[in-house]
Design an enzyme around this catalytic site. Structure first.
Site, PDB file in Angstrom:
ATOM      1  N   HIS A 189      21.423 -72.154 -19.111  1.00 42.91           N
ATOM      2  CA  HIS A 189      20.018 -71.771 -19.289  1.00 42.91           C
ATOM      3  C   HIS A 189      19.963 -70.386 -19.905  1.00 42.91           C
ATOM      4  CE1 HIS A 189      15.761 -71.011 -18.452  1.00 42.91           C
ATOM      5  NE2 HIS A 189      15.664 -72.320 -18.398  1.00 42.91           N
ATOM      6  N   GLU A 238      17.035 -80.183 -16.211  1.00 44.27           N
ATOM      7  CA  GLU A 238      17.118 -81.470 -16.894  1.00 44.27           C
ATOM      8  C   GLU A 238      18.068 -82.452 -16.223  1.00 44.27           C
ATOM      9  OE1 GLU A 238      14.698 -81.638 -18.509  1.00 44.27           O
ATOM     10  OE2 GLU A 238      14.757 -80.862 -20.546  1.00 44.27           O
TER      11      GLU A 238
HETATM   12  N1  ACO Z   1      27.915 -76.939 -21.955  1.00 45.91           N
HETATM   13  C1  ACO Z   1      29.008 -76.298 -22.446  1.00 45.91           C
HETATM   14  N2  ACO Z   1      28.994 -75.021 -22.892  1.00 45.91           N
HETATM   15  C2  ACO Z   1      27.808 -74.375 -22.841  1.00 45.91           C
HETATM   16  C3  ACO Z   1      26.655 -74.974 -22.334  1.00 45.91           C
HETATM   17  C4  ACO Z   1      26.726 -76.311 -21.873  1.00 45.91           C
HETATM   18  N3  ACO Z   1      25.667 -76.935 -21.386  1.00 45.91           N
HETATM   19  N4  ACO Z   1      25.633 -74.092 -22.408  1.00 45.91           N
HETATM   20  C5  ACO Z   1      26.140 -72.980 -22.950  1.00 45.91           C
HETATM   21  N5  ACO Z   1      27.448 -73.147 -23.205  1.00 45.91           N
HETATM   22  C6  ACO Z   1      28.378 -72.169 -23.767  1.00 45.91           C
HETATM   23  C7  ACO Z   1      28.104 -71.958 -25.250  1.00 45.91           C
HETATM   24  O1  ACO Z   1      28.842 -72.858 -26.053  1.00 45.91           O
HETATM   25  C8  ACO Z   1      28.538 -70.522 -25.436  1.00 45.91           C
HETATM   26  O2  ACO Z   1      29.934 -70.497 -25.538  1.00 45.91           O
HETATM   27  P1  ACO Z   1      30.681 -69.434 -26.505  1.00 45.91           P
HETATM   28  O3  ACO Z   1      30.255 -68.073 -26.022  1.00 45.91           O
HETATM   29  O4  ACO Z   1      32.116 -69.729 -26.314  1.00 45.91           O
HETATM   30  O5  ACO Z   1      30.162 -69.721 -27.888  1.00 45.91           O
HETATM   31  C9  ACO Z   1      28.169 -69.869 -24.094  1.00 45.91           C
HETATM   32  O6  ACO Z   1      28.119 -70.926 -23.133  1.00 45.91           O
HETATM   33  C10 ACO Z   1      26.825 -69.160 -24.119  1.00 45.91           C
HETATM   34  O7  ACO Z   1      25.881 -70.069 -24.665  1.00 45.91           O
HETATM   35  P2  ACO Z   1      24.539 -69.632 -25.382  1.00 45.91           P
HETATM   36  O8  ACO Z   1      24.326 -70.557 -26.531  1.00 45.91           O
HETATM   37  O9  ACO Z   1      24.524 -68.169 -25.651  1.00 45.91           O
HETATM   38  O10 ACO Z   1      23.498 -69.909 -24.275  1.00 45.91           O
HETATM   39  P3  ACO Z   1      21.950 -69.959 -24.516  1.00 45.91           P
HETATM   40  O11 ACO Z   1      21.317 -69.107 -23.527  1.00 45.91           O
HETATM   41  O12 ACO Z   1      21.563 -69.672 -25.921  1.00 45.91           O
HETATM   42  O13 ACO Z   1      21.662 -71.501 -24.316  1.00 45.91           O
HETATM   43  C11 ACO Z   1      20.941 -73.563 -23.540  1.00 45.91           C
HETATM   44  C12 ACO Z   1      20.907 -72.044 -23.298  1.00 45.91           C
HETATM   45  C13 ACO Z   1      20.400 -73.861 -24.924  1.00 45.91           C
HETATM   46  C14 ACO Z   1      20.063 -74.245 -22.499  1.00 45.91           C
HETATM   47  C15 ACO Z   1      22.406 -74.057 -23.416  1.00 45.91           C
HETATM   48  O14 ACO Z   1      22.929 -73.733 -22.158  1.00 45.91           O
HETATM   49  C16 ACO Z   1      22.547 -75.551 -23.704  1.00 45.91           C
HETATM   50  O15 ACO Z   1      22.657 -75.940 -24.855  1.00 45.91           O
HETATM   51  N6  ACO Z   1      22.548 -76.418 -22.621  1.00 45.91           N
HETATM   52  C17 ACO Z   1      22.657 -77.848 -22.837  1.00 45.91           C
HETATM   53  C18 ACO Z   1      21.298 -78.442 -23.198  1.00 45.91           C
HETATM   54  C19 ACO Z   1      20.313 -78.440 -22.040  1.00 45.91           C
HETATM   55  O16 ACO Z   1      20.657 -78.739 -20.906  1.00 45.91           O
HETATM   56  N7  ACO Z   1      19.047 -78.118 -22.363  1.00 45.91           N
HETATM   57  C20 ACO Z   1      17.966 -78.042 -21.395  1.00 45.91           C
HETATM   58  C21 ACO Z   1      17.679 -76.623 -21.041  1.00 45.91           C
HETATM   59  S1  ACO Z   1      16.446 -76.480 -19.754  1.00 45.91           S
HETATM   60  C22 ACO Z   1      14.959 -76.605 -20.578  1.00 45.91           C
HETATM   61  O17 ACO Z   1      14.793 -76.232 -21.694  1.00 45.91           O
HETATM   62  C23 ACO Z   1      13.853 -77.259 -19.872  1.00 45.91           C
END
Ligand code: ACO
Length: 375
Positions: A261, A316
C-alpha cells in the site's frame, strides 16, 4: 519552423515525488488514513468502531453538511430506495445493450457517464443509488438473466444482492455486504478520490466528477486488484503449491495482488474489518483457510525480499473473498467497490465544491528550449 536545441543537461534534478507521495493536496474533514498506526478515521470514528453500522448510517455521517437538511440515516434510506427505483425505471434498454461488448467496469463507466450534471440537491443520493442498480443490471444482463426491479423498502446492501441474485438473500449475506460497503466508503485522498476532486474543482458537476473517479478506480493498482486476487488463489490451486508458486511469481518480478500500500506501513485496518465480517459467514468451502495460508506465506516472502519496505495485506485481499462469498462474479468486483466508494467520492466532490478553488498544480518542464530564449 523554429529550430530547437538538442536536449540540454537538466538544470534541475528530476521530480522527486512522481507519485506525489507525502504531498498534501487537500484539506478534508471526511477521513484520515494513519499509515504507520494502521488507522482509518472517518469523521471522528475509528473504522473498528463502525462494525455493525448500516451503509445508510455511514452515508448520513459522510454527507452531513453536504446535503441540504442533513437527512438522518432513515430518511437517506427512504430517498435512496426511491432513487434506485427511479434509476431502474429510467434505465434505457438500448443503452444497457450498448454495454454488451464492454467489461463490467467499462459498462458502468458508460452508464454513469450518461447521467446529466445539471444541478439537483439529490445528486449524491442518485449517484449511490444508480451505481448499485447499474452494477446489478450489468451483472444480470451478462448472464442473460432478466433484470429484477429494486425494492425501495430494502436496505441498499440487501437490495443490491436481491437485484444480483434475482431474489432476496439471507440476512447474513446482506450484513456482510453492508460491512463491505461501510469499510470501503472513504479512504483519504486515494487516486480515484483525488481525480474526483480535481474534476469537481473545475465546477464540472457531480456525475462528471464521479465518472472520472471510476476511471481511476478501474486500474489494477487501485480498485482492479480483487478479481486478480482470486485468479491468484485459483492458480496456486492447492496447499502444497503455495510457497513455490509465490516464490516463482516474485522471482519473475510480478506483484502479488492484495499486498502493499502507498500509505500503510502496517496491516491495512480494512483487511481486518473485512476478515471479521467474512468470518461471520463461516468457511464452508475452506476458501478462507486456504487464503490465510497464502497470506501467511506471501507476507513471509515479501518481508524477506523487501526487508526495509513493509508490504502488508491490503483491503483487496479480503474484498475478493467477501464479494465472492456473497455471490458476485470476480469481474464485477470493481463495480461493487465503486458502489461503496461512491459514498466518499460524492462527499469529497461536495467538499471540493464548497472550497471552490481550481486545482491546478505546476509541472516542471524538462524538454529542450528554443535557441537564445531567456525566460
Ligand atoms: N508484490 C510484490 N512486490 C511489491 C508489491 C506486491 N504486491 N507491492 C510493492 N512491491 C514492491 C515493488 O516492486 C517495489 O520493489 P523495488 O523497490 O524492488 O522496485 C517495492 O515493493 C516498493 O513498491 P512501490 O511501487 O514503491 O510501492 P507503491 O507505494 O508505489 O505501491 C501499490 C503501492 C501500487 C498498492 C503496490 O503495493 C501494488 O502494486 N500492490 C499490488 C496491487 C494491489 O493490491 N492494489 C490494491 C491496492 S489497495 C487500493 O487501492 C484499494
Amino acid at each position: 519552423m523554429e529550430a530547437c536545441m538538442t536536449r540540454p543537461e537538466p538544470a534541475i534534478h528530476p521530480a522527486s515525488t512522481p507519485g506525489l507521495e507525502d504531498v498534501v493536496a487537500a484539506d478534508t474533514i471526511l477521513s484520515m488514513v494513519g499509515g504507520t498506526a494502521g488507522r482509518l478515521i472517518i469523521r471522528g470514528h475509528d473504522l473498528s468502531t463502525l462494525a455493525g453500522w448500516r451503509f445508510e448510517e455511514l452515508l448520513a455521517l459522510l454527507w452531513r453538511d453536504f446535503l441540504p437538511g442533513n437527512p438522518e440515516a432513515d430518511e437517506i434510506a427512504r430517498r435512496l430506495g426511491a432513487a434506485r427505483l427511479h434509476t431502474f425505471e429510467t434505465l434505457s434498454p438500448a443503452l444497457l445493450a450498448a454495454t454488451d461488448d464492454l467489461s463490467p467496469v467499462e459498462a458502468l463507466r458508460l452508464l454513469l457517464a450518461s447521467l446529466p450534471d445539471s444541478e439537483t440537491s439529490d445528486h449524491a443520493i442518485k449517484a449511490v443509488a444508480a451505481t448499485g442498480v447499474f452494477a446489478a443490471a450489468i451483472h444480470r444482463r451478462r448472464k442473460g438473466e432478466e433484470l429484477r426491479a429494486p425494492d425501495p423498502a430494502a436496505s441498499h446492501a440487501a437490495d443490491m444482492l436481491a437485484m444480483i441474485h434475482g431474489a432476496p438473500v439471507a440476512q447474513e449475506k446482506a450484513d456482510a455486504l453492508d460491512a463491505y460497503l461501510v469499510t470501503v466508503a472513504d479512504h483519504g485522498l486515494n487516486a480515484s478520490t483525488f481525480a474526483a476532486r480535481v474534476i469537481a474543482s473545475t465546477r464540472a458537476g457531480l456525475f462528471s466528477s464521479v465518472t472520472g473517479a471510476l476511471c481511476a478506480l478501474k486500474g489494477p493498482l487501485h480498485g482492479g486488484a480483487p478479481g486478480p486476487v482470486l485468479d491468484m488463489l485459483d492458480s496456486i490451486g492447492e496447499h502444497g503449491n503455495v510457497s513455490e508458486w509465490i516464490a516463482a511469481e516474485l522471482e519473475r518480478g510480478e506483484r502479488l495482488m492484495g499486498f502493499g500500500h502507498r500509505i500503510y506501513r502496517v496491516r491495512d485496518p480494512r483487511a481486518d474489518a473485512l476478515k471479521r465480517a467474512l468470518g461471520k459467514l463461516g468457511d464452508p468451502t475452506g476458501r478462507l483457510a486456504f487464503a490465510e495460508e497464502v497470506e501467511r506465506e506471501a507476507l513471509g516472502q515479501l518481508a524477506k525480499r523487501h526487508p526495509t519496505r513493509p508490504l502488508q495485506t491490503n483491503v483487496e485481499f479480503f474484498t475478493a473473498l467477501i464479494l465472492e462469498a456473497v455471490g458476485f462474479d470476480r469481474d464485477s468486483f470493481t463495480n461493487v467497490f465503486a458502489a461503496g466508494r461512491m459514498a466518499g467520492w460524492t462527499a469529497h466532490v461536495r467538499e471540493q465544491e464548497q472550497a471552490d478553488r481550481l486545482i491546478r498544480p505546476k509541472s516542471r518542464y524538462m524538454g529542450p528550449m528554443p535557441k537564445n530564449l531567456a525566460i
